[in-house]
Motif scaffolding. Structure first.
Motif, PDB file in Angstrom:
ATOM      1  N   VAL A   1       1.148  -0.692   0.063  1.00 50.61           N
ATOM      2  CA  VAL A   1       0.083   0.226  -0.043  1.00 50.61           C
ATOM      3  C   VAL A   1       1.017   1.266   0.157  1.00 50.61           C
ATOM      4  CG1 VAL A   1      -1.460   1.202   1.879  1.00 50.61           C
ATOM      5  CG2 VAL A   1      -1.965  -1.157   0.785  1.00 50.61           C
ATOM      6  N   ALA A   2       1.979   1.102   0.865  1.00 47.88           N
ATOM      7  CA  ALA A   2       2.640   2.493   0.953  1.00 47.88           C
ATOM      8  C   ALA A   2       4.059   2.432  -0.111  1.00 47.88           C
ATOM      9  CB  ALA A   2       3.931   2.225   1.941  1.00 47.88           C
ATOM     10  N   ASP A   3       3.849   1.491  -1.203  1.00 45.79           N
ATOM     11  CA  ASP A   3       4.872   1.551  -2.439  1.00 45.79           C
ATOM     12  C   ASP A   3       3.927   2.030  -3.509  1.00 45.79           C
ATOM     13  OD1 ASP A   3       6.942   0.521  -1.450  1.00 45.79           O
ATOM     14  OD2 ASP A   3       6.086  -1.432  -2.356  1.00 45.79           O
ATOM     15  N   LEU A   4       2.314   1.658  -3.639  1.00 47.14           N
ATOM     16  CA  LEU A   4       1.347   2.295  -4.591  1.00 47.14           C
ATOM     17  C   LEU A   4       0.983   3.374  -4.460  1.00 47.14           C
ATOM     18  CD1 LEU A   4      -0.865  -0.710  -4.318  1.00 47.14           C
ATOM     19  CD2 LEU A   4       0.304  -0.021  -5.640  1.00 47.14           C
ATOM     20  N   VAL A   5       0.836   4.413  -2.695  1.00 49.66           N
ATOM     21  CA  VAL A   5       0.990   5.849  -2.308  1.00 49.66           C
ATOM     22  C   VAL A   5       1.792   6.821  -3.260  1.00 49.66           C
ATOM     23  CG1 VAL A   5       0.420   7.110  -0.899  1.00 49.66           C
ATOM     24  CG2 VAL A   5      -0.838   4.490  -0.460  1.00 49.66           C
ATOM     25  N   THR A   6       2.665   6.394  -2.970  1.00 46.70           N
ATOM     26  CA  THR A   6       3.939   6.576  -3.323  1.00 46.70           C
ATOM     27  C   THR A   6       4.897   6.752  -4.686  1.00 46.70           C
ATOM     28  OG1 THR A   6       5.146   5.634  -0.494  1.00 46.70           O
ATOM     29  CG2 THR A   6       6.767   6.879  -2.259  1.00 46.70           C
ATOM     30  N   THR A   7       4.730   5.256  -5.238  1.00 46.94           N
ATOM     31  CA  THR A   7       5.035   5.861  -6.182  1.00 46.94           C
ATOM     32  C   THR A   7       3.795   5.495  -7.822  1.00 46.94           C
ATOM     33  OG1 THR A   7       5.618   3.417  -6.081  1.00 46.94           O
ATOM     34  CG2 THR A   7       7.980   5.188  -5.933  1.00 46.94           C
ATOM     35  N   GLY A   8       2.723   4.514  -6.760  1.00 47.39           N
ATOM     36  CA  GLY A   8       2.387   4.176  -8.393  1.00 47.39           C
ATOM     37  C   GLY A   8       2.020   3.173  -8.413  1.00 47.39           C
ATOM     38  N   SER A   9       2.699   2.043  -7.776  1.00 48.48           N
ATOM     39  CA  SER A   9       3.346   0.430  -8.106  1.00 48.48           C
ATOM     40  C   SER A   9       4.317  -0.414  -7.100  1.00 48.48           C
ATOM     41  CB  SER A   9       4.073  -0.003  -9.527  1.00 48.48           C
ATOM     42  OG  SER A   9       5.568   0.651  -9.183  1.00 48.48           O
ATOM     43  N   SER A  10       4.626  -1.345  -7.194  1.00 49.56           N
ATOM     44  CA  SER A  10       4.899  -2.715  -5.958  1.00 49.56           C
ATOM     45  C   SER A  10       5.234  -3.501  -7.260  1.00 49.56           C
ATOM     46  CB  SER A  10       4.129  -2.091  -4.840  1.00 49.56           C
ATOM     47  OG  SER A  10       4.884  -2.966  -3.762  1.00 49.56           O
ATOM     48  N   SER A  11       7.216  -3.190  -6.650  1.00 49.89           N
ATOM     49  CA  SER A  11       7.503  -4.749  -7.104  1.00 49.89           C
ATOM     50  C   SER A  11       7.080  -5.681  -6.056  1.00 49.89           C
ATOM     51  CB  SER A  11       8.989  -4.766  -7.021  1.00 49.89           C
ATOM     52  OG  SER A  11       9.208  -4.505  -5.755  1.00 49.89           O
ATOM     53  N   ASP A  12       6.070  -6.156  -5.378  1.00 48.69           N
ATOM     54  CA  ASP A  12       6.210  -6.496  -3.879  1.00 48.69           C
ATOM     55  C   ASP A  12       4.397  -6.900  -4.377  1.00 48.69           C
ATOM     56  OD1 ASP A  12       8.857  -7.008  -2.591  1.00 48.69           O
ATOM     57  OD2 ASP A  12       8.087  -5.479  -1.249  1.00 48.69           O
ATOM     58  N   ALA A  13       3.924  -6.787  -4.932  1.00 48.65           N
ATOM     59  CA  ALA A  13       2.301  -7.104  -5.095  1.00 48.65           C
ATOM     60  C   ALA A  13       2.400  -8.565  -5.765  1.00 48.65           C
ATOM     61  CB  ALA A  13       2.095  -5.739  -5.737  1.00 48.65           C
ATOM     62  N   LEU A  14       1.656  -8.972  -4.953  1.00 48.78           N
ATOM     63  CA  LEU A  14       0.578 -10.209  -5.618  1.00 48.78           C
ATOM     64  C   LEU A  14      -0.699  -9.956  -6.725  1.00 48.78           C
ATOM     65  CD1 LEU A  14       0.979 -12.314  -2.792  1.00 48.78           C
ATOM     66  CD2 LEU A  14       2.789 -12.419  -4.170  1.00 48.78           C
ATOM     67  N   ASP A  15       0.129 -10.623  -7.629  1.00 49.54           N
ATOM     68  CA  ASP A  15      -1.002 -10.596  -8.702  1.00 49.54           C
ATOM     69  C   ASP A  15      -2.475 -11.814  -8.151  1.00 49.54           C
ATOM     70  OD1 ASP A  15       0.543  -9.033 -10.483  1.00 49.54           O
ATOM     71  OD2 ASP A  15       0.878 -11.583 -11.672  1.00 49.54           O
ATOM     72  N   ILE A  16      -2.244 -11.979  -7.716  1.00 51.40           N
ATOM     73  CA  ILE A  16      -3.330 -12.616  -6.940  1.00 51.40           C
ATOM     74  C   ILE A  16      -4.657 -11.783  -6.406  1.00 51.40           C
ATOM     75  CG2 ILE A  16      -2.824 -13.666  -4.297  1.00 51.40           C
ATOM     76  CD1 ILE A  16      -3.348 -16.332  -5.567  1.00 51.40           C
ATOM     77  N   MET A  17      -3.630 -11.408  -5.673  1.00 49.59           N
ATOM     78  CA  MET A  17      -4.375 -10.188  -5.326  1.00 49.59           C
ATOM     79  C   MET A  17      -4.777  -8.768  -6.025  1.00 49.59           C
ATOM     80  SD  MET A  17      -2.083 -10.393  -1.294  1.00 49.59           S
ATOM     81  CE  MET A  17      -1.597 -11.354  -0.023  1.00 49.59           C
ATOM     82  N   ASP A  18      -4.855  -8.629  -6.769  1.00 49.93           N
ATOM     83  CA  ASP A  18      -5.148  -7.554  -7.656  1.00 49.93           C
ATOM     84  C   ASP A  18      -6.518  -7.123  -7.359  1.00 49.93           C
ATOM     85  OD1 ASP A  18      -5.084  -5.455 -10.033  1.00 49.93           O
ATOM     86  OD2 ASP A  18      -3.412  -6.277 -10.799  1.00 49.93           O
ATOM     87  N   PRO A  19      -7.036  -5.793  -7.694  1.00 48.72           N
ATOM     88  CA  PRO A  19      -8.427  -5.687  -7.589  1.00 48.72           C
ATOM     89  C   PRO A  19      -9.128  -6.331  -8.983  1.00 48.72           C
ATOM     90  CG  PRO A  19      -7.624  -4.171  -6.406  1.00 48.72           C
ATOM     91  CD  PRO A  19      -6.346  -5.554  -7.284  1.00 48.72           C
ATOM     92  N   ALA A  20      -8.238  -6.247  -9.745  1.00 54.88           N
ATOM     93  CA  ALA A  20      -8.784  -6.228 -11.740  1.00 54.88           C
ATOM     94  C   ALA A  20      -9.300  -7.293 -12.099  1.00 54.88           C
ATOM     95  CB  ALA A  20      -7.627  -5.848 -12.522  1.00 54.88           C
ATOM     96  N   ARG A  21      -8.798  -8.759 -11.073  1.00 52.35           N
ATOM     97  CA  ARG A  21      -9.874  -9.654 -11.562  1.00 52.35           C
ATOM     98  C   ARG A  21     -11.522  -9.525 -11.270  1.00 52.35           C
ATOM     99  NH1 ARG A  21      -7.609 -10.729  -5.793  1.00 52.35           N
ATOM    100  NH2 ARG A  21      -8.883 -11.259  -4.693  1.00 52.35           N
ATOM    101  N   PHE A  22     -11.773  -8.599 -10.236  1.00 47.63           N
ATOM    102  CA  PHE A  22     -13.115  -8.078  -9.884  1.00 47.63           C
ATOM    103  C   PHE A  22     -13.923  -7.362 -10.948  1.00 47.63           C
ATOM    104  CE2 PHE A  22     -11.962 -10.670  -5.682  1.00 47.63           C
ATOM    105  CZ  PHE A  22     -12.729 -11.628  -6.388  1.00 47.63           C
ATOM    106  N   THR A  23     -12.793  -6.203 -11.312  1.00 51.23           N
ATOM    107  CA  THR A  23     -13.058  -4.666 -11.969  1.00 51.23           C
ATOM    108  C   THR A  23     -12.538  -5.086 -13.526  1.00 51.23           C
ATOM    109  OG1 THR A  23     -11.588  -3.535 -11.364  1.00 51.23           O
ATOM    110  CG2 THR A  23     -12.331  -3.567  -9.376  1.00 51.23           C
ATOM    111  N   SER A  24     -12.241  -5.464 -13.586  1.00 56.72           N
ATOM    112  CA  SER A  24     -12.016  -6.147 -15.855  1.00 56.72           C
ATOM    113  C   SER A  24     -13.804  -5.103 -16.038  1.00 56.72           C
ATOM    114  CB  SER A  24     -11.356  -6.931 -15.669  1.00 56.72           C
ATOM    115  OG  SER A  24     -10.639  -7.489 -15.125  1.00 56.72           O
ATOM    116  N   GLY A  25     -13.535  -3.928 -17.162  1.00 59.00           N
ATOM    117  CA  GLY A  25     -15.029  -3.682 -17.223  1.00 59.00           C
ATOM    118  C   GLY A  25     -15.588  -3.122 -16.969  1.00 59.00           C
ATOM    119  N   ALA A  26     -15.326  -2.693 -15.007  1.00 61.87           N
ATOM    120  CA  ALA A  26     -15.945  -1.695 -14.278  1.00 61.87           C
ATOM    121  C   ALA A  26     -15.765  -0.111 -15.020  1.00 61.87           C
ATOM    122  CB  ALA A  26     -15.331  -1.726 -12.685  1.00 61.87           C
ATOM    123  N   SER A  27     -17.032   0.687 -15.089  1.00 63.41           N
ATOM    124  CA  SER A  27     -16.535   1.879 -15.618  1.00 63.41           C
ATOM    125  C   SER A  27     -16.236   2.676 -14.208  1.00 63.41           C
ATOM    126  CB  SER A  27     -18.260   2.380 -15.542  1.00 63.41           C
ATOM    127  OG  SER A  27     -19.358   2.343 -14.338  1.00 63.41           O
TER     128      SER A  27
END
Length: 406
Positions: A379-405
């Motif tokens: 979370v701190a990475d994402l707030v600070t730089t917009g990305s994180s090398s430690d983020a896990l794909d399995i946790m990505d919100p996009a799996r539920f939001t793809s195509g969301a307006s």
């Protein structure tokens, strides 16, 4: 969450705000953290450590006994039946737990080891063995005779085994939240307890956080509201479902057998009962969290029942009588709390579909406590730089939001 304004999409190009370092003055942000449980306080600690101005909102106090950071004890485990993709994340979390304990001169995690107990062909037993083999993780397999001799707190059948994870332990969750809260305050964070966030509205130059007490402007918002995620998350109905968790405490007949030095935490799988069991932390009883009964769904956190169906308690008592030979099989205390679960059982950590300045850390699905330090770091990475090398794909919100307006 209101979506009646244009969303914002920008990623910082600064490279001086990697984990553990402070951003430049121009990159320092005003950050609201909504939710003061373990995920919110961990995020606040690491955001403040990196030089951001952090304000934590909670509609109750911090900690409290309503959300997923309650219940006296939690499990840390490394042999992970949910999948080997989590293990490095968990291992790094273990190091950060030690960092927090050192900073606060306290102990919130006791390394008592952990057992998965059941027949060798049970899916959960098979999963932890496969995880250990795939990643070459330290472990021991004990047959029924060795289990009875080494860990007499657990009753086992002759055809059962125990898989021992030495890199496991038991948390005191309320003390852990206090430690993360106090360390974040020491780093400069401020807390606003008993302040419910009603709306979060993004504008091109700010994000407004509205409470009953007024409105405040921030550069970024972290949503760490656990089972309170609801409409604030922007995920839509049904993505996060609240359930009632029930813990029962049983008196020990032999305290020495049930103290952390002799009793690892466990995940127990048996045809007559499935549960997690925790060593005695109060000198009186052992907590058992039943798994073989469905945790009741609840519409909202305010619907959390404090009284439990007697059939649920009687079923837990029957499992304890059969499988925990040195406990009195009478539940002398029963407690409920709630947690938010996703359809696939994985947490949601990443940018909101509404605005990428809003970072989600919700839907922990009963897993979040152990790796909350690394969730806070991502979370701190994402707030600070917009990305994180430690983020896990399995946790990505996009799996539920793809195509969301947007």
């Amino acid at each position: 969450m209101s979506t009646d304004t244009a969303t914002h999409s920008s990623t910082s190009t600064s490279t001086d705000s990697a984990a553990g370092t402070s951003p430049t003055a121009a990159a320092q942000k005003r950050v609201a953290v909504v939710g003061g449980g373990i995920v919110g306080t961990m995020a606040a600690w690491q955001l403040a450590q990196r030089g951001h101005t952090v304000t934590v909102f909670d509609q109750w106090n911090t900690p409290n006994d309503r959300g997923a950071s309650a219940g006296e004890s939690r499990i840390f485990r490394t042999l992970y039946k949910e999948g080997p993709e989590y293990v490095a994340f968990i291992q790094r979390s273990g190091q950060k737990w030690k960092e927090l304990e050192a900073a606060q001169d306290t102990q919130v995690l006791e390394w008592c080891g952990g057992l998965t107990i059941g027949r060798p062909d049970h899916p959960d037993v098979t999963a932890v063995l496969e995880c250990a083999d795939e990643l070459n993780l330290d472990h021991r397999v004990l047959d029924a005779s060795a289990m009875r001799e080494e860990f007499p707190a657990y009753g086992v059948d002759d055809d059962e085994i125990g898989v021992l994870d030495p890199n496991a332990g038991v948390f005191r969750p309320e003390l852990a939240v206090l430690a993360a809260r106090d360390e974040s305050i020491r780093q400069g964070a401020t807390y606003r307890p008993y302040t419910e966030v009603l709306h979060i509205r993004p504008f091109p130059d700010r994000i407004m956080v509205h409470t009953a007490e007024g409105s405040d402007a921030f550069d970024s918002v972290v949503l760490a509201t656990g089972p309170w995620a609801g409409a604030l998350s922007g995920l839509g109905d049904g993505v996060i479902r609240n359930k009632q968790l029930v813990g029962s405490w049983f008196p020990v007949r032999d305290l020495a057998v049930h103290e952390p030095a002799r009793m690892p935490i466990s995940i127990r799988r048996h045809p007559e009962g499935a549960f997690s069991a925790f060593p005695c932390l109060d000198g009186v009883g052992v907590k058992v969290l039943t798994h073989h009964l469905d945790w009741p769904p609840i519409d909202g956190v305010r619907d959390l029942a404090r009284f439990v169906d007697p059939a649920f308690v009687r079923s837990t008592e029957a499992a304890v009588e059969r499988l925990m030979p040195h406990l009195d099989p009478t539940a002398v205390r029963v407690s409920t709390w709630t947690e938010g679960f996703t359809p696939d059982g994985a947490p949601i950590v990443g940018a909101s579909p509404v605005d990428d300045r809003i970072v989600l850390a919700v839907g922990m699905s009963g897993q979040g406590f152990k790796f909350s330090p690394m969730v806070g770091s991502v979370v701190a990475d994402l707030v600070t730089t917009g990305s994180s090398s430690d983020a896990l794909d399995i946790m990505d919100p996009a799996r539920f939001t793809s195509g969301a307006s947007s």
